[in-house]
Structure formats: C-alpha cells, structure tokens
Design an enzyme around this catalytic site. Sequence first.
Site, short mmCIF file in Angstrom:
data_model
loop_
_atom_site.label_atom_id
_atom_site.label_comp_id
_atom_site.label_asym_id
_atom_site.label_seq_id
_atom_site.Cartn_x
_atom_site.Cartn_y
_atom_site.Cartn_z
N ASN A 14 0.74 -1.22 -0.02
CA ASN A 14 -0.06 -0.07 0.04
C ASN A 14 0.74 1.40 0.05
O ASN A 14 0.58 2.22 -0.59
CB ASN A 14 -0.82 0.08 1.37
CG ASN A 14 -2.13 -0.93 0.88
OD1 ASN A 14 -3.13 -0.45 0.19
ND2 ASN A 14 -2.41 -2.06 1.30
N LEU A 92 -3.14 1.67 18.03
CA LEU A 92 -2.53 3.01 18.58
C LEU A 92 -3.25 3.15 19.88
O LEU A 92 -4.44 2.89 20.10
CB LEU A 92 -3.12 3.90 17.65
CG LEU A 92 -2.53 3.99 16.12
CD1 LEU A 92 -2.83 5.39 15.47
CD2 LEU A 92 -1.04 3.61 16.08
N HIS A 108 -8.25 -1.25 5.68
CA HIS A 108 -8.60 -2.59 6.31
C HIS A 108 -9.23 -3.60 5.18
O HIS A 108 -10.00 -3.16 4.30
CB HIS A 108 -9.69 -2.53 7.45
CG HIS A 108 -9.70 -3.86 8.07
ND1 HIS A 108 -9.33 -4.51 8.81
CD2 HIS A 108 -10.89 -4.67 7.98
CE1 HIS A 108 -9.70 -5.81 9.06
NE2 HIS A 108 -10.70 -5.87 8.55
#
Length: 198
Positions: A14, A92, A108
């Site tokens: 990505n 996170l 996702h």
Amino acid sequence: MKNLGILLSGRGSNFTAIADNIAVGTLAARISVVISNRSDAQGIEAARQRRIPAIVLPSKGKPREEHDRATVAALRDHNVDLVCLAGYMRLLSPWFVQQFPHKILNIHPSLLPAFPGLEAQQQAFAFGVKIAGCTVHFVDEELDHGPIIVQKSVPVLDSDDEHTLAMRILEQEHLAYTEAIKIVSEGKFKIVGRRIVR
Ligand code: GRF
C-alpha cells in the site's frame, strides 16, 4: 500539499502504491517519512530505495504509549499532516489518536463493519460472502472502527481461494487508499455523525 507519514509493519505494497501515484502525479502529496515498528519490514527497504526517510522504532516489549510517544515525535520531526496506517500491525493508544484528530487513516481488507481484526480476507472467504472488499477509514480509539472514507467491493468468485480473493482485494486497496488521501487532503467533506459526506 500535505505531508504524509506512513506507518507499516510488513510488505508495504500500500505504501509503494501511494508512492507510485505521487510519482506519476495522480496524487498531490509528499511522503515525509516511513516508520516501521519492525526492522524486518520490506516496506522500510522499499522506502530507502526510493530515498524516502525511513525509521525503525521497534515496539517489541515496549509499553504501548511509550512507543507511541516516540512515533509521534518522529512524525512531528518530519512535519507530518496526515498519518497513513498501511499494514501497521499495532493498535494505537488513545493518546496517539488524540494527537492527530481526523488525521489518521487506516486501510482494512474487508467491507467494515464486517470482519474487523486479523486475516479479514480469510474470515470473509470462510463465511461465504459473495461480495468482499476493502475500507479506508479514519482511526478512532476502537479497532477498525472510525468513519468510513472509501470502500471498494470485490465479488467472490466460485473459483476463488483465500489467496486469489486476497490478491484481488489488494488491487482495490491500492486504488482506494489514494482516493481516500485525496478526499482528506483536499478537505472537501463533512463528518455528519459517522458519515463522511462530500
Ligand atoms: C493490507 O491488506 C491492509 O489492508 C492490511 O494489511 C495489509 C498490508 O499490506 N491492513 P501491505 O503491507 O500494504 O502490502
């Protein structure tokens, strides 16, 4: 033009798709830094080959917030405006999320809210869905949960196995992430409840 900070833990396809789209002028942005929590991430090597600043901040054995503080400091050092999680295999902390309100994106490999968590493509395949896909969303304090920016659907073929399906989803991920970065960096949207409306 926005400065992107990419966080990754592995392959980095990505990341390289975003970098390629910037290089050919499809996306107006700059990648100011790539940060990995794993030293063996292929994405770090790919960043170095492209002469993009690449930093490894090992997370193993570190308390979450301590590691996040180091990561945020590195993002600030590189004047990052938008944080793009691209295969970042770490949750996170709420503190991190609060440092960049509506400025952290994640990709996702499922049509959320279906199949959050690990191995989403395999989960979708095993469940027997006929339409799979991917989602780019803002990151909030819950896993794979924040407002949805872009989704792309991928039909599941009778001839598919987990691997062929995951490959076709990945092709759509590479398109979806650039689209989402464009929408967010141009700022031409409102957030209404959970809905991103343009
Ligand atoms: C992608 O499937 C992404 O959706 C998920 O992790 C994978 C990362 O792949 N969050 P890559 O490292 O970008 O190739």
